[in-house]
Structure formats: structure tokens, C-alpha cells
Scaffold this motif. Structure first.
Motif, PDB file in Angstrom:
ATOM      1  N   VAL A  31       0.981  -1.547  -0.004  1.00 35.78           N
ATOM      2  CA  VAL A  31       0.155   0.028  -0.078  1.00 35.78           C
ATOM      3  C   VAL A  31       1.391   1.443  -0.175  1.00 35.78           C
ATOM      4  CG1 VAL A  31      -1.815   1.450   1.500  1.00 35.78           C
ATOM      5  CG2 VAL A  31      -1.688  -1.474   1.129  1.00 35.78           C
ATOM      6  N   ASP A  32       0.507   1.974  -0.863  1.00 36.49           N
ATOM      7  CA  ASP A  32       1.891   3.195  -1.178  1.00 36.49           C
ATOM      8  C   ASP A  32       1.194   4.665  -0.721  1.00 36.49           C
ATOM      9  OD1 ASP A  32      -0.496   4.226  -2.940  1.00 36.49           O
ATOM     10  OD2 ASP A  32       1.155   3.741  -4.943  1.00 36.49           O
ATOM     11  N   THR A  33       1.849   6.034  -0.380  1.00 35.54           N
ATOM     12  CA  THR A  33       1.081   6.697  -0.239  1.00 35.54           C
ATOM     13  C   THR A  33      -0.013   7.693  -0.942  1.00 35.54           C
ATOM     14  OG1 THR A  33       3.818   7.476  -0.193  1.00 35.54           O
ATOM     15  CG2 THR A  33       2.096   9.120   0.400  1.00 35.54           C
ATOM     16  N   ARG A  35      -2.103   5.493  -1.949  1.00 36.99           N
ATOM     17  CA  ARG A  35      -3.960   4.857  -1.441  1.00 36.99           C
ATOM     18  C   ARG A  35      -3.604   5.335   0.207  1.00 36.99           C
ATOM     19  NH1 ARG A  35      -8.440   2.978  -1.318  1.00 36.99           N
ATOM     20  NH2 ARG A  35      -9.158   0.711  -0.676  1.00 36.99           N
ATOM     21  N   LEU A  36      -3.067   5.212   0.701  1.00 30.19           N
ATOM     22  CA  LEU A  36      -2.902   5.730   2.487  1.00 30.19           C
ATOM     23  C   LEU A  36      -3.437   7.295   2.768  1.00 30.19           C
ATOM     24  CD1 LEU A  36       0.385   4.889   3.719  1.00 30.19           C
ATOM     25  CD2 LEU A  36      -1.881   3.960   4.219  1.00 30.19           C
ATOM     26  N   ALA A  37      -3.714   7.958   1.387  1.00 26.19           N
ATOM     27  CA  ALA A  37      -3.888   9.613   1.411  1.00 26.19           C
ATOM     28  C   ALA A  37      -5.684   9.266   0.896  1.00 26.19           C
ATOM     29  CB  ALA A  37      -3.044  10.306   0.229  1.00 26.19           C
ATOM     30  N   GLU A  38      -5.742   8.163  -0.575  1.00 26.10           N
ATOM     31  CA  GLU A  38      -7.368   8.002  -0.266  1.00 26.10           C
ATOM     32  C   GLU A  38      -7.987   7.604   1.118  1.00 26.10           C
ATOM     33  OE1 GLU A  38      -7.338   5.175  -3.429  1.00 26.10           O
ATOM     34  OE2 GLU A  38      -6.053   6.606  -5.069  1.00 26.10           O
ATOM     35  N   GLN A  39      -7.623   6.446   1.779  1.00 22.12           N
ATOM     36  CA  GLN A  39      -8.165   5.881   2.581  1.00 22.12           C
ATOM     37  C   GLN A  39      -8.452   6.711   3.883  1.00 22.12           C
ATOM     38  OE1 GLN A  39      -6.375   2.216   3.969  1.00 22.12           O
ATOM     39  NE2 GLN A  39      -6.141   1.580   2.228  1.00 22.12           N
ATOM     40  N   ILE A  40      -7.159   8.120   4.321  1.00 21.63           N
ATOM     41  CA  ILE A  40      -7.587   8.634   5.170  1.00 21.63           C
ATOM     42  C   ILE A  40      -8.506   9.832   4.926  1.00 21.63           C
ATOM     43  CG2 ILE A  40      -6.218  10.927   6.463  1.00 21.63           C
ATOM     44  CD1 ILE A  40      -3.743   8.819   6.017  1.00 21.63           C
ATOM     45  N   ARG A  48      -7.470  14.741   0.108  1.00 23.94           N
ATOM     46  CA  ARG A  48      -6.326  13.804   0.144  1.00 23.94           C
ATOM     47  C   ARG A  48      -5.254  14.430  -0.557  1.00 23.94           C
ATOM     48  NH1 ARG A  48      -4.633  11.839  -4.924  1.00 23.94           N
ATOM     49  NH2 ARG A  48      -3.645  10.338  -5.424  1.00 23.94           N
ATOM     50  N   LEU A  55       2.123  14.317   3.939  1.00 18.20           N
ATOM     51  CA  LEU A  55       2.882  12.891   4.227  1.00 18.20           C
ATOM     52  C   LEU A  55       3.724  13.307   3.900  1.00 18.20           C
ATOM     53  CD1 LEU A  55       0.262   9.891   4.137  1.00 18.20           C
ATOM     54  CD2 LEU A  55       1.571  11.398   6.176  1.00 18.20           C
TER      55      LEU A  55
END
Length: 151
Positions: A31-33, A35-40, A48, A55
Motif C-alpha cells: 500500500v503506497d502513500t 492509497r493511504l491518502a485515499e483511505q485517510i 487527499r 506526508l
């Protein structure tokens, strides 16, 4: 949701655990940055683009602080610090960074919480479940993997 593992056999004949079976955690994806941004973004009111900006800057600032011999602690996350791998010198006077420092590494220590009963729990492993990775025709008796490829 569980951490998946795969069985492996110790084939080091000099080990007193020779031929014993162990489990190794298997990572099935990265999981890259982005994808993490989308989830956050999906979990809060921050956009995002704002998450990515924070980050990205966090990486820059952490690098600066770590390279200034500081430990970086992210509350409820953990701590980062730099460590050295060095070779020996016969005397302190003979030691030099250019000759004896072989590598610089980053060490991470997840935050530790201690409950009222004294139980210690590290961030990221609390409530963790473990399950074996689905099998794909492995003969565990002979220790040989048999794989069938289909298209």
C-alpha cells in the motif's frame, strides 16, 4: 482481517532445530502513500491532496531531524532513530568514520502501551489475528513445492 503466514522448514543441518517447521509472515500487497491518502480522506474531512502534502513534508522533516542525531517520535505511532553498522578499529585513535562506518540504518520502534494490569502492547499488533496463507499444493512431508500454472 489477519496476518497471513507460510510454513517453512529449517534446513540448516548445524541447527539443533534442524527439520523443524516455522511460520513466516507473508505480505500479499504493498500500500503506497497515494492509497493511504485515499483511505485517510475517506475517514475524515481532510482532502487527499492535503494528506499527501503533509506526508511528503513529514518525510523531509524526519530526514533532517534524524540526520541531526535526534529520535523522531510520532505519538501513538512509534519512534525512529538512526543506527550505525561499523567495523572495528584497534584503538580509538585509529577509528575514523570514513574507514569504519559501513552503513547507516533506520530503526523503528512501535509505541508501547501498558494497561492497568501491566500487559504491554505495541501499536500495530494489538488485536492482531494470524491465519495460514491458502495452500497451493505444497508437500509438507517432503518439503518440496509442487506448483501448477494455469492460464
Amino acid at each position: 482481517m489477519a496476518v497471513q503466514y507460510r510454513l517453512y522448514q529449517n534446513n540448516n543441518s548445524r541447527s539443533n532445530q534442524y527439520k523443524k517447521w516455522y511460520a513466516r509472515a507473508v505480505m500479499i500487497d504493498t500500500v503506497d502513500t497515494d492509497r493511504l491518502a485515499e483511505q485517510i480522506e475517506a475517514n475524515c474531512t481532510v482532502k487527499r491532496a492535503d494528506v499527501l502534502a503533509v506526508l511528503s513534508e513529514l518525510v523531509v522533516v524526519m530526514k533532517q531531524e534524524l540526520q541531526n542525531s535526534k529520535r523522531v517520535k510520532l505519538n501513538s505511532f512509534g519512534s525512529f532513530k538512526l543506527a550505525l553498522t561499523t567495523g572495528p578499529a584497534s584503538t580509538a585513535k585509529e577509528f575514523s568514520a570514513a574507514q569504519n562506518v559501513k552503513a547507516v540504518r533506520v530503526l523503528f520502534q512501535p509505541e508501547l502501551r501498558i494497561d492497568k494490569n501491566g500487559k504491554r502492547t505495541r501499536t500495530f499488533v494489538e488485536g492482531c489475528k494470524v491465519t495460514e496463507l491458502p495452500k497451493n499444493d505444497v508437500d509438507t512431508e517432503a518439503g518440496e513445492e509442487q506448483t501448477e500454472i494455469t492460464e
